[in-house]
Design a protein around this motif. Structure first.
Motif, PDB file in Angstrom:
ATOM      1  N   CYS A 101      45.861  24.955  40.291  1.00 22.94           N
ATOM      2  CA  CYS A 101      46.673  25.827  41.161  1.00 22.94           C
ATOM      3  C   CYS A 101      47.883  26.389  40.419  1.00 22.94           C
ATOM      4  CB  CYS A 101      47.108  25.086  42.422  1.00 22.94           C
ATOM      5  SG  CYS A 101      45.781  24.761  43.580  1.00 22.94           S
ATOM      6  N   GLY A 102      47.686  26.756  39.174  1.00 25.66           N
ATOM      7  CA  GLY A 102      48.757  27.343  38.391  1.00 25.66           C
ATOM      8  C   GLY A 102      49.713  26.345  37.764  1.00 25.66           C
ATOM      9  N   VAL A 103      49.515  25.056  37.990  1.00 27.08           N
ATOM     10  CA  VAL A 103      50.386  24.034  37.407  1.00 27.08           C
ATOM     11  C   VAL A 103      49.750  23.542  36.117  1.00 27.08           C
ATOM     12  CG1 VAL A 103      51.451  21.762  37.732  1.00 27.08           C
ATOM     13  CG2 VAL A 103      51.237  23.328  39.682  1.00 27.08           C
ATOM     14  N   GLU A 104      50.466  23.732  35.031  1.00 20.18           N
ATOM     15  CA  GLU A 104      49.976  23.280  33.724  1.00 20.18           C
ATOM     16  C   GLU A 104      50.071  21.762  33.629  1.00 20.18           C
ATOM     17  OE1 GLU A 104      48.460  25.136  31.402  1.00 20.18           O
ATOM     18  OE2 GLU A 104      48.642  26.798  32.824  1.00 20.18           O
ATOM     19  N   PRO A 105      49.153  21.139  32.919  1.00 24.25           N
ATOM     20  CA  PRO A 105      49.128  19.675  32.854  1.00 24.25           C
ATOM     21  C   PRO A 105      50.305  19.090  32.088  1.00 24.25           C
ATOM     22  CG  PRO A 105      47.526  20.604  31.339  1.00 24.25           C
ATOM     23  CD  PRO A 105      48.077  21.750  32.131  1.00 24.25           C
ATOM     24  N   LYS A 106      50.802  17.972  32.638  1.00 26.07           N
ATOM     25  CA  LYS A 106      51.885  17.225  31.985  1.00 26.07           C
ATOM     26  C   LYS A 106      51.571  15.734  31.956  1.00 26.07           C
ATOM     27  CE  LYS A 106      55.363  20.554  33.456  1.00 26.07           C
ATOM     28  NZ  LYS A 106      56.527  20.780  34.315  1.00 26.07           N
ATOM     29  N   ASN A 107      50.308  15.390  32.172  1.00 18.93           N
ATOM     30  CA  ASN A 107      49.847  13.997  32.140  1.00 18.93           C
ATOM     31  C   ASN A 107      50.507  13.109  33.192  1.00 18.93           C
ATOM     32  OD1 ASN A 107      47.849  14.253  30.182  1.00 18.93           O
ATOM     33  ND2 ASN A 107      49.358  14.075  28.539  1.00 18.93           N
ATOM     34  N   HIS A 108      50.917  13.683  34.315  1.00 19.25           N
ATOM     35  CA  HIS A 108      51.461  12.869  35.395  1.00 19.25           C
ATOM     36  C   HIS A 108      50.320  12.259  36.195  1.00 19.25           C
ATOM     37  CE1 HIS A 108      55.129  15.556  34.973  1.00 19.25           C
ATOM     38  NE2 HIS A 108      55.544  14.330  34.691  1.00 19.25           N
ATOM     39  N   ARG A 109      50.515  11.015  36.628  1.00 22.01           N
ATOM     40  CA  ARG A 109      49.558  10.354  37.513  1.00 22.01           C
ATOM     41  C   ARG A 109      49.689  10.940  38.913  1.00 22.01           C
ATOM     42  NH1 ARG A 109      45.281   7.848  36.307  1.00 22.01           N
ATOM     43  NH2 ARG A 109      45.462   6.420  38.036  1.00 22.01           N
TER      44      ARG A 109
END
Length: 164
Positions: A101-109
């Protein structure tokens, strides 16, 4: 096929349990074996107002979801079955490693609760024809963005399955 309602719902329950178990194993051919593989299949993602039409688009949805949360796991927290419909309350957990949904990954759980409706047709009573999923997408997005104090739901998996 003359099945009682009890026999039909028992078989549907088996199909949905297999479907979710194979999702957790990320065994996609086995997941797809539980589903209709034709134009009647569809997948509704209600919070996104999106319907994936026909089997190929359903496959595309699974590919998108797995790319966003490649280690996702589904824990069943509640269930109900009747002829033609199976409902599951679940908790989804995973690590955000692909765009969603347009949110780039940051490895958050992430951890969120979802209700899933599995639809079975009368002429194909042992294959999932459709799925409809309901969840709070804003909760998911806040967790993915790493917002301080982002909610994670009410903890159904912990209440229902303390070993999870």
């Amino acid at each position: 096929m003359n099945l009682t309602d009890q026999e039909r719902t028992a078989k549907q329950r088996q199909v949905v349990d297999t479907h979710i178990r194979q999702e957790n194993a990320h065994e996609w051919e086995s997941v797809y074996d539980t589903m209709l593989r034709d134009e009647r299949a569809y997948y509704d993602v209600v919070p996104l107002s999106t319907r994936y039409h026909a089997f190929q688009e359903v496959q595309g949805f699974y590919e998108l979801f797995e790319s966003a949360l490649p280690d996702f796991h589904v824990t069943i927290t509640g269930s109900c079955d009747s002829p033609g419909l199976s409902l599951r309350e679940v908790t989804i957990t995973g690590t955000h490693q692909g765009e969603y949904c347009g949110v780039e990954p940051k490895n958050h759980r992430v951890s969120f609760e979802m209700a899933a409706v599995y639809v079975f047709l009368d002429d194909e009573p042992f294959k999932i024809a459709a799925q409809r999923i309901y969840f709070d997408n804003e909760t998911v997005l806040r967790q993915m963005r790493g917002e301080k104090g982002a909610l994670t739901g009410i903890g159904l998996a912990k209440e229902t399955h303390p070993e999870s």
